[in-house]
Write a protein that holds these residues in place. Structure first.
Motif, PDB file in Angstrom:
ATOM      1  N   HIS A  79      -4.730   6.486   5.265  1.00 39.62           N
ATOM      2  CA  HIS A  79      -4.885   7.448   4.174  1.00 39.62           C
ATOM      3  C   HIS A  79      -4.321   6.922   2.848  1.00 39.62           C
ATOM      4  O   HIS A  79      -4.938   7.107   1.785  1.00 39.62           O
ATOM      5  CB  HIS A  79      -4.187   8.762   4.549  1.00 39.62           C
ATOM      6  N   ALA A  80      -3.165   6.259   2.886  1.00 45.42           N
ATOM      7  CA  ALA A  80      -2.516   5.833   1.644  1.00 45.42           C
ATOM      8  C   ALA A  80      -3.131   4.579   1.043  1.00 45.42           C
ATOM      9  O   ALA A  80      -2.722   4.139  -0.046  1.00 45.42           O
ATOM     10  CB  ALA A  80      -1.027   5.603   1.899  1.00 45.42           C
ATOM     11  N   SER A  81      -4.130   4.010   1.682  1.00 44.39           N
ATOM     12  CA  SER A  81      -4.708   2.752   1.195  1.00 44.39           C
ATOM     13  C   SER A  81      -5.370   2.896  -0.171  1.00 44.39           C
ATOM     14  O   SER A  81      -5.484   1.920  -0.918  1.00 44.39           O
ATOM     15  CB  SER A  81      -5.719   2.217   2.207  1.00 44.39           C
ATOM     16  N   PHE A  82      -5.805   4.093  -0.539  1.00 45.92           N
ATOM     17  CA  PHE A  82      -6.475   4.271  -1.832  1.00 45.92           C
ATOM     18  C   PHE A  82      -5.524   4.035  -3.002  1.00 45.92           C
ATOM     19  O   PHE A  82      -5.976   3.832  -4.144  1.00 45.92           O
ATOM     20  CB  PHE A  82      -7.081   5.672  -1.938  1.00 45.92           C
ATOM     21  N   LEU A  83      -4.191   4.034  -2.755  1.00 47.47           N
ATOM     22  CA  LEU A  83      -3.237   3.836  -3.847  1.00 47.47           C
ATOM     23  C   LEU A  83      -3.345   2.438  -4.455  1.00 47.47           C
ATOM     24  O   LEU A  83      -2.846   2.197  -5.566  1.00 47.47           O
ATOM     25  CB  LEU A  83      -1.812   4.060  -3.335  1.00 47.47           C
ATOM     26  N   VAL A  84      -3.999   1.535  -3.755  1.00 47.03           N
ATOM     27  CA  VAL A  84      -4.166   0.194  -4.295  1.00 47.03           C
ATOM     28  C   VAL A  84      -5.013   0.211  -5.571  1.00 47.03           C
ATOM     29  O   VAL A  84      -4.824  -0.623  -6.465  1.00 47.03           O
ATOM     30  CB  VAL A  84      -4.805  -0.729  -3.227  1.00 47.03           C
ATOM     31  N   ILE A  85      -5.933   1.162  -5.703  1.00 48.06           N
ATOM     32  CA  ILE A  85      -6.787   1.233  -6.888  1.00 48.06           C
ATOM     33  C   ILE A  85      -5.981   1.554  -8.144  1.00 48.06           C
ATOM     34  O   ILE A  85      -6.038   0.789  -9.141  1.00 48.06           O
ATOM     35  CB  ILE A  85      -7.915   2.253  -6.684  1.00 48.06           C
ATOM     36  N   PRO A  86      -5.183   2.646  -8.202  1.00 45.53           N
ATOM     37  CA  PRO A  86      -4.410   2.881  -9.424  1.00 45.53           C
ATOM     38  C   PRO A  86      -3.391   1.780  -9.696  1.00 45.53           C
ATOM     39  O   PRO A  86      -3.084   1.494 -10.866  1.00 45.53           O
ATOM     40  CB  PRO A  86      -3.727   4.229  -9.160  1.00 45.53           C
ATOM     41  N   LEU A  87      -2.852   1.135  -8.636  1.00 44.36           N
ATOM     42  CA  LEU A  87      -1.920   0.036  -8.880  1.00 44.36           C
ATOM     43  C   LEU A  87      -2.635  -1.171  -9.508  1.00 44.36           C
ATOM     44  O   LEU A  87      -2.095  -1.830 -10.412  1.00 44.36           O
ATOM     45  CB  LEU A  87      -1.240  -0.364  -7.569  1.00 44.36           C
ATOM     46  N   LEU A  88      -3.847  -1.457  -9.041  1.00 45.57           N
ATOM     47  CA  LEU A  88      -4.623  -2.567  -9.628  1.00 45.57           C
ATOM     48  C   LEU A  88      -5.129  -2.236 -11.019  1.00 45.57           C
ATOM     49  O   LEU A  88      -5.429  -3.146 -11.804  1.00 45.57           O
ATOM     50  CB  LEU A  88      -5.792  -2.919  -8.708  1.00 45.57           C
TER      51      LEU A  88
END
Length: 561
Positions: A79-88
């Motif tokens: 579930h938390a994998s989408f946080l990579v987008i705002p970090l990138l």
């Protein structure tokens, strides 16, 4: 944040109801649209902006990230994998800020979008706030250290405010998001509880519908305004029987009084009475036209809320046609047999009087005749009781009556007829009592109560008779020290043909009509009769009659003179 994103879905569905992929795309979309706006502004007014290689790299990276949001199956990943987008997102924003230079200022403020996304996610709050602050600081300091420009205190502090502004925005969004998430959790919990209650209510409604339609009696529930809120199929059948449709109001039905021909007035119809808050039991009504007419026994009970206030009533309709027919046949049979017995019994009693009056009668013969006489008197009383019980209502002719004298006379008669030497009578009657009553009928009541007191006191004891004025009425009570009755037996003591188990076991004579007849006589006078009894200690029967008015007493006194 959720509300803004919900508007992006045209409010057709709430944001949290969408798939994870759709939510990732919608969360990235505000940044992509803002970048597209910058590109449009650059094409219109700052075309030299596109000569910067760093700016173009940032644009291409931003496009790639948007493509990843659309193409990656986020629902299948942790579930938390989408946080990579705002970090990138901080990387292309850093390139575009550096490439825009002084051509378009404020590009660095684009970091507010990933900051808000990270803070609003609700995941790892401290970690994402720290990452957002460091990434914002990196956007400001990396170009200083990565280029040939000399590192000075001025270059390091020139845009140092940006990371702290982003941190403040992140903290604010995080606090607001936590509050909203807590409120949403409360709302969702209440929603789940409401769904449980609704399902339970629906289940109970189905159960109630099944129960009321399974019983073989009509059932109707009316609210406090008299509107029918529930009825079952059996009641609908009764309505059709009474000349209406299944949903016809009671006022339009053919309902009759006891003669089966006289219409029952609207104010006396059961649903109307129930709507007015009346409580009644075994109220007999004749429904429909002959020959299909049926007799229904109706009863009403109140419905109340938790505060005890009336919310309506429940009315039941029970078909008792066969029972009423059987009771009528029984009464007709009893009356016929009693009439047939009365004539020969009168002849027997007459001849017994003649024989007992014969002079110089042999003592043994006289004793035998006395036994025959006593039993013929018992049989005569039984016949009289049977005839009286067969009457729909005993006839009375109330007149001002010397009640004290009436009681004294019947006590004297009971003492003469008493065959149990262990029983003694105690007269506690107040003098001068005048009741408005039928002396002969009330005499029957006194005889029944006194004879019962003697019969049910085989071991002897005192029979006390008390008469006095109470609350504008004449109250008379007969108390014995006999066998007494249980609470269950007391509930049926005034029913026809009722006898206690002790009376049956002890073979005490009687058929159980005396008290039923006494109750009918007292109630015909507008009075009441009650019983109080304790097993092994005795019973007290109390009845009340109307007190004669002063002018009626004067008439009685004039007649005596």
């Amino acid at each position: 944040m959720d509300r803004v994103l919900s508007h992006l879905t045209l409010n057709r569905r709430q944001f949290h109801e969408l798939s994870l992929r759709s939510r990732v795309v919608l969360s990235q979309l505000p940044l992509s649209l803002t970048v597209l706006l910058i590109v449009a502004g650059g094409l219109a007014f700052h075309q030299d902006l596109f000569s910067s290689q760093a700016f173009l790299i940032g644009l291409w990276m931003q496009a790639v990230l948007l493509g990843l949001c659309v193409l990656v199956p986020w629902d299948r990943l942790p579930h938390a994998s989408f946080l990579v987008i705002p970090l990138l997102d901080f990387i292309p924003i850093g390139f575009m800020r550096y490439g825009a230079g002084t051509v378009i200022t404020g590009v660095g403020l684009l970091t507010v979008f990933p900051i808000i996304w990270l803070a609003a996610s609700g995941l790892y709050p401290r970690a994402v706030l720290a990452a957002g602050f460091l990434a914002s600081l990196g956007i400001v300091w990396v170009p200083v250290f990565a280029t040939d420009t000399p590192v000075t205190s001025q270059s390091l502090t020139q845009s140092f405010l940006l990371p702290f502004i982003m941190l403040a925005i992140g903290v604010t969004v995080r606090v607001m998001t936590a509050s909203m998430m807590a409120q949403q959790a409360v709302v969702e919990e209440k929603d789940r509880a409401l769904h449980v209650l609704l399902e339970e209510s629906a289940r109970r409604e189905r159960l109630l519908d099944t129960v009321v339609n399974s019983v073989n009696i009509g059932v109707a529930a009316v609210d406090e305004a008299g509107r029918t809120v529930l009825s079952n199929r059996k009641l609908e059948q009764f309505r059709v029987l009474a000349g209406g449709a299944p949903t016809t109001d009671e006022g339009g039905l053919r309902i009759f009084q006891q003669d089966g021909e006289t219409d029952l007035p609207a104010v006396r119809r059961p649903t109307r009475r129930a709507a007015e808050g009346q409580v009644f039991s075994d109220y007999l009504l004749w429904w429909g036209e002959r020959p299909d007419q049926r007799v229904l026994s109706t009863s009403s009970r109140l419905m109340t809320n938790q505060a005890g206030d009336r919310e309506g009533s429940v009315v039941t309709f029970n078909d008792v046609t066969e029972l009423v027919t059987a009771l009528n046949a029984k009464d007709e049979f009893v009356a016929t047999v009693s009439h047939e017995l009365r004539t020969p019994l009168t002849v027997i009693r007459g001849y017994l009087e003649l024989l007992l009056g014969t002079p110089d009668l042999d003592p043994d013969v006289a004793a035998g005749l006395e036994v025959v006489s006593r039993n013929s008197e018992r049989l005569h009383k039984l016949v009289v009781d049977l005839l009286s019980a067969a009457e729909d209502s005993p006839g009375i002719a109330p007149v001002p009556t010397d009640f004290s004298g009436l009681v004294g006379n019947h006590i004297a008669t009971a003492e003469q007829a008493n065959m149990n030497p262990l029983v003694r009578f105690e007269d506690l009657t107040d003098p001068g009592l005048v009741a408005l009553c039928d002396a002969s009928r009330i005499g029957e009541v006194l005889d029944n109560l006194l004879s019962n007191a003697v019969k049910y006191s085989p071991g002897g004891g005192r029979v006390s008779i008390r008469a006095r004025e109470v609350g504008g009425q004449v109250e008379c009570s007969v108390t014995d020290q006999g066998s007494g009755m249980t609470a269950e037996e007391q509930r049926g003591v005034f029913s026809k043909f009722f006898r206690t188990a002790g009376a049956r076991n002890a073979a005490i004579p009687g058929v159980g009509l005396g008290l039923a007849l006494s109750k009918a006589i007292v109630e015909r006078h507008g009075g009441t009769i009650t019983c109080r009894s304790i097993v092994g200690e005795g019973s007290t029967f109390t009845f009340r009659l109307p007190l004669a008015h002063a002018d009626q007493v004067q008439v009685l006194q004039a007649q005596d003179h």
